[in-house]
Design a protein around this motif. Structure first.
Motif, short mmCIF file in Angstrom:
data_model
loop_
_atom_site.label_atom_id
_atom_site.label_comp_id
_atom_site.label_asym_id
_atom_site.label_seq_id
_atom_site.Cartn_x
_atom_site.Cartn_y
_atom_site.Cartn_z
N VAL A 15 0.85 -1.20 0.00
CA VAL A 15 0.00 0.00 0.00
C VAL A 15 0.88 1.25 0.00
CG1 VAL A 15 -1.68 1.32 1.35
CG2 VAL A 15 -1.98 -1.15 1.05
N ALA A 16 1.97 1.21 0.77
CA ALA A 16 2.87 2.37 0.80
C ALA A 16 3.48 2.64 -0.57
CB ALA A 16 3.98 2.13 1.84
N ALA A 17 3.70 1.56 -1.35
CA ALA A 17 4.29 1.73 -2.67
C ALA A 17 3.28 2.22 -3.70
CB ALA A 17 4.89 0.39 -3.13
N LEU A 18 2.01 2.32 -3.31
CA LEU A 18 0.99 2.85 -4.23
C LEU A 18 0.98 4.37 -4.21
CD1 LEU A 18 -2.06 0.52 -3.43
CD2 LEU A 18 -0.28 0.24 -5.17
N ALA A 19 1.53 4.95 -3.16
CA ALA A 19 1.45 6.42 -2.99
C ALA A 19 2.35 7.13 -3.99
CB ALA A 19 1.85 6.80 -1.56
#
Lengths: 151, 146
Positions: free
Chosen positions: B142-146
């Motif tokens: 999820v953090a890499a989606l930002a």
């Protein structure tokens, strides 16, 4: 399909037993008892490959004595990966047997040790090293159509 | 000590070291080195889509693509599928592609995939943002989606 799914702790018990047997082999071979033990382990690997990992002696022990004492598994797994890994174990056990029987004790010990590393990783960490070599094997044995760029 | 005892000791140490390393690193989502774009607006030319020329070239998500490599003998691939499916459900514009590594060995070699499951997070233009080997940690995906 779901009926064929596997409690992953079954193969893990099998890996614990395999680790004990292979450690005993390393401590006793090339004496006859040690080599016989490695032949027995090879036969057990072959059972897993031919009949599947749910029809091995270890799987029976797991169902009969271990699983009734455990909570329900958090997840089920596909039996194909551990079955493939039993095949990898069988290959190493056979190389080890050839080594010990032909007087190449170092070859026998190293091949047995390789199988032991894989069994320990499965027993302690739940890793399937044999499964992970599958893609590497495919990468190495299949030709590329175009040269792969470096990096 | 006999040869066998030495090999036994070495096997135990090797298994402990490799297993410990895997416990620490499995599923960790690591950022890719940022793509150097010398001319602003020229990024697409500087780094083409990793999926260009493959059957998946037109399947990219608008925002991110979670590109999973799986194989036939892979127990954690199923858990990876579940983690990534949950992420795509909760995040519009994110697409999950599950690729059979065996069927795409040139792509596997080009991207340096060593084992399954390996997940690449691609941006909207198909460039690598991050990757994880093993069952990826959902919060880090999820953090890499930002």
């Amino acid at each position: 399909m779901s009926r064929d799914q596997l409690d992953p702790r079954g193969p893990q018990l099998n890996a614990v037993l395999t680790s004990v047997v292979l450690a005993l082999v390393l401590l006793t071979a090339p004496a006859a008892a040690g080599v016989a033990l490695l032949a027995l382990q090879a036969a057990l690997f072959a059972t897993g490959v031919v009949l599947g990992v749910q029809r091995t002696p270890a799987a029976w022990l797991f169902r009969r004595f271990v699983r009734p004492r455990l909570a329900a598994p958090t997840h089920l797994e596909d039996p194909a990966p551990p079955r493939f890994a039993q095949g990898v174990g069988l290959a190493f056990a056979l190389v080890g047997l050839v080594g010990y029987l032909s007087g190449l004790t170092v070859l026998g010990a190293v091949a047995t040790g390789a199988a032991l590393v894989a069994a320990l990783l499965n027993a302690v960490f739940g890793l399937c090293l044999g499964c992970e070599t599958y893609l590497l094997g495919k990468r190495l044995t299949t030709r590329d159509r175009a040269p792969a760029p470096v990096g | 000590m006999t040869i066998g005892a030495w090999v036994l000791l070495a096997s135990v140490l090797l298994a402990a070291a490799y297993g410990g390393w895997r416990v620490l690193t499995d599923g960790r989502v690591r950022r890719a080195a940022p793509v150097a774009a010398s001319v602003p607006g020229d990024e697409a030319q500087a780094a083409p889509s990793l999926l260009a020329g493959t059957a998946y070239a037109d399947s990219l998500g608008d925002h991110r693509t979670l590109l999973q490599f799986s194989s036939a003998f892979c127990a954690p691939c199923r858990a990876t599928r579940q983690v990534l499916a949950r992420v795509t459900e909760a995040h519009p514009g994110v697409v999950h592609l599950d690729v059979d590594a065996e069927q795409h060995l040139d792509l596997v070699r080009r991207l340096g995939i060593m084992r399954t499951p390996t997940t690449l997070v691609l941006d909207g233009d198909g460039r690598e943002v991050a990757r994880a080997a093993g069952v990826p940690r959902a919060d880090q995906v999820v953090a890499a989606l930002a």
